[in-house]
Design a protein around this motif. Structure first.
Motif, mmCIF file in Angstrom:
data_model
loop_
_atom_site.group_PDB
_atom_site.id
_atom_site.type_symbol
_atom_site.label_atom_id
_atom_site.label_comp_id
_atom_site.label_asym_id
_atom_site.label_seq_id
_atom_site.Cartn_x
_atom_site.Cartn_y
_atom_site.Cartn_z
ATOM 1 N N CYS A 14 0.901 -7.933 1.701
ATOM 2 C CA CYS A 14 1.414 -6.721 1.081
ATOM 3 C C CYS A 14 0.325 -5.655 1.183
ATOM 4 O O CYS A 14 -0.806 -5.878 0.735
ATOM 5 C CB CYS A 14 1.786 -6.951 -0.377
ATOM 6 S SG CYS A 14 2.375 -5.433 -1.180
ATOM 7 N N THR A 16 -0.616 -1.357 0.731
ATOM 8 C CA THR A 16 -0.219 -0.061 0.206
ATOM 9 C C THR A 16 -1.025 1.013 0.913
ATOM 10 O O THR A 16 -2.154 0.774 1.353
ATOM 11 C CB THR A 16 -0.433 0.065 -1.311
ATOM 12 O OG1 THR A 16 -1.822 -0.097 -1.601
ATOM 13 C CG2 THR A 16 0.390 -0.954 -2.081
ATOM 14 N N GLU A 17 -0.414 2.189 1.002
ATOM 15 C CA GLU A 17 -1.082 3.318 1.639
ATOM 16 C C GLU A 17 -0.745 4.589 0.876
ATOM 17 O O GLU A 17 0.432 4.877 0.629
ATOM 18 C CB GLU A 17 -0.625 3.436 3.088
ATOM 19 C CG GLU A 17 -1.305 4.524 3.854
ATOM 20 C CD GLU A 17 -0.895 4.545 5.310
ATOM 21 O OE1 GLU A 17 -1.516 5.300 6.073
ATOM 22 O OE2 GLU A 17 0.039 3.819 5.707
ATOM 23 N N ASP A 18 -1.775 5.327 0.480
ATOM 24 C CA ASP A 18 -1.595 6.622 -0.174
ATOM 25 C C ASP A 18 -1.350 7.641 0.928
ATOM 26 O O ASP A 18 -2.238 7.922 1.735
ATOM 27 C CB ASP A 18 -2.831 6.981 -0.994
ATOM 28 C CG ASP A 18 -2.638 8.248 -1.807
ATOM 29 O OD1 ASP A 18 -1.852 9.122 -1.369
ATOM 30 O OD2 ASP A 18 -3.269 8.375 -2.857
ATOM 31 N N ARG A 28 -3.225 -5.637 -0.543
ATOM 32 C CA ARG A 28 -3.081 -5.910 -1.983
ATOM 33 C C ARG A 28 -2.846 -7.376 -2.299
ATOM 34 O O ARG A 28 -3.205 -7.852 -3.366
ATOM 35 C CB ARG A 28 -1.933 -5.084 -2.569
ATOM 36 C CG ARG A 28 -2.123 -3.614 -2.458
ATOM 37 C CD ARG A 28 -3.335 -3.188 -3.239
ATOM 38 N NE ARG A 28 -3.592 -1.770 -3.028
ATOM 39 C CZ ARG A 28 -4.658 -1.158 -3.457
ATOM 40 N NH1 ARG A 28 -5.592 -1.836 -4.102
ATOM 41 N NH2 ARG A 28 -4.830 0.111 -3.227
ATOM 42 N N THR A 86 9.388 -2.111 4.308
ATOM 43 C CA THR A 86 8.615 -0.963 3.842
ATOM 44 C C THR A 86 9.426 -0.157 2.840
ATOM 45 O O THR A 86 10.604 0.141 3.074
ATOM 46 C CB THR A 86 8.210 -0.058 5.026
ATOM 47 O OG1 THR A 86 7.432 -0.830 5.936
ATOM 48 C CG2 THR A 86 7.400 1.136 4.561
ATOM 49 N N THR A 88 8.935 3.387 0.343
ATOM 50 C CA THR A 88 8.094 4.534 0.027
ATOM 51 C C THR A 88 8.459 5.022 -1.365
ATOM 52 O O THR A 88 9.614 5.388 -1.627
ATOM 53 C CB THR A 88 8.276 5.659 1.065
ATOM 54 O OG1 THR A 88 7.958 5.125 2.349
ATOM 55 C CG2 THR A 88 7.358 6.825 0.753
ATOM 56 N N THR A 92 3.294 6.877 -2.055
ATOM 57 C CA THR A 92 2.756 5.561 -1.719
ATOM 58 C C THR A 92 3.738 4.794 -0.845
ATOM 59 O O THR A 92 4.916 4.681 -1.180
ATOM 60 C CB THR A 92 2.469 4.749 -3.001
ATOM 61 O OG1 THR A 92 1.559 5.486 -3.816
ATOM 62 C CG2 THR A 92 1.884 3.392 -2.666
ATOM 63 N N ARG A 93 3.226 4.280 0.248
ATOM 64 C CA ARG A 93 4.021 3.418 1.119
ATOM 65 C C ARG A 93 3.580 1.983 0.852
ATOM 66 O O ARG A 93 2.393 1.664 0.902
ATOM 67 C CB ARG A 93 3.784 3.761 2.587
ATOM 68 C CG ARG A 93 4.577 2.843 3.521
ATOM 69 C CD ARG A 93 4.326 3.147 4.983
ATOM 70 N NE ARG A 93 4.708 4.521 5.288
ATOM 71 C CZ ARG A 93 3.970 5.361 6.018
ATOM 72 N NH1 ARG A 93 2.820 4.975 6.520
ATOM 73 N NH2 ARG A 93 4.385 6.575 6.257
ATOM 74 N N ILE A 94 4.547 1.125 0.553
ATOM 75 C CA ILE A 94 4.285 -0.296 0.322
ATOM 76 C C ILE A 94 4.921 -1.061 1.474
ATOM 77 O O ILE A 94 6.115 -0.901 1.742
ATOM 78 C CB ILE A 94 4.880 -0.778 -1.011
ATOM 79 C CG1 ILE A 94 4.440 0.122 -2.168
ATOM 80 C CG2 ILE A 94 4.498 -2.234 -1.284
ATOM 81 C CD1 ILE A 94 5.237 -0.087 -3.439
#
Length: 127
Positions: A14, A16-18, A28, A86, A88, A92-94
């Motif tokens: 998993c 995450t990306e800001d 994560r 994915t 969003t 934040t993209r998870i």
């Protein structure tokens, strides 16, 4: 139980990306699954757990995968194909990734006979 042969499974992550910053994605969580159902269940449990905090668009993305996309994910995993889910949420993209993997057996200390010197070791006392 000590296994002596590689075992097929799935490596799950998993990330995450800001989206407002130029930093890359951050790992994560990771999970080793030994079946396709176990792998996609890991993503499903995470989505069900965090989806109440999502905005309406992200919640729709999550439930769309849970109801429809999960079936295709399972089929792809059974064909040994990697999968990505994915969502969003705001900025934040998870992303969850699931890839086929071959897990190699490792020597487990308790299952092996240690050399005699291992039992003679005495911890050093600090003065």
């Amino acid at each position: 139980m000590l296994k002596d042969k590689p075992q097929r499974g799935y490596w799950c992550e998993c990330w995450t990306e800001d989206l407002t910053e130029e930093t890359g994605p951050a790992l994560r969580a990771s999970f080793d699954a030994y079946s396709a159902p176990q792998a996609d269940r890991w993503v499903a449990v995470a989505l069900r757990t965090i989806s109440p905090a999502f905005d309406p668009d992200a919640s729709e993305q999550a439930w769309e995968w849970l109801y429809d996309g999960r079936i295709e994910t399972r089929r792809a995993l059974l064909r040994a194909e990697p999968c990505t889910v994915t969502i969003t949420q705001a900025d934040t993209r998870i992303t969850w990734t699931i890839r086929p993997a071959l897990f190699l057996p490792l020597a487990h200390r308790q299952a092996a006979n240690l050399p005699r010197c291992a039992y003679e070791f005495k911890p050093r006392q600090n003065y």
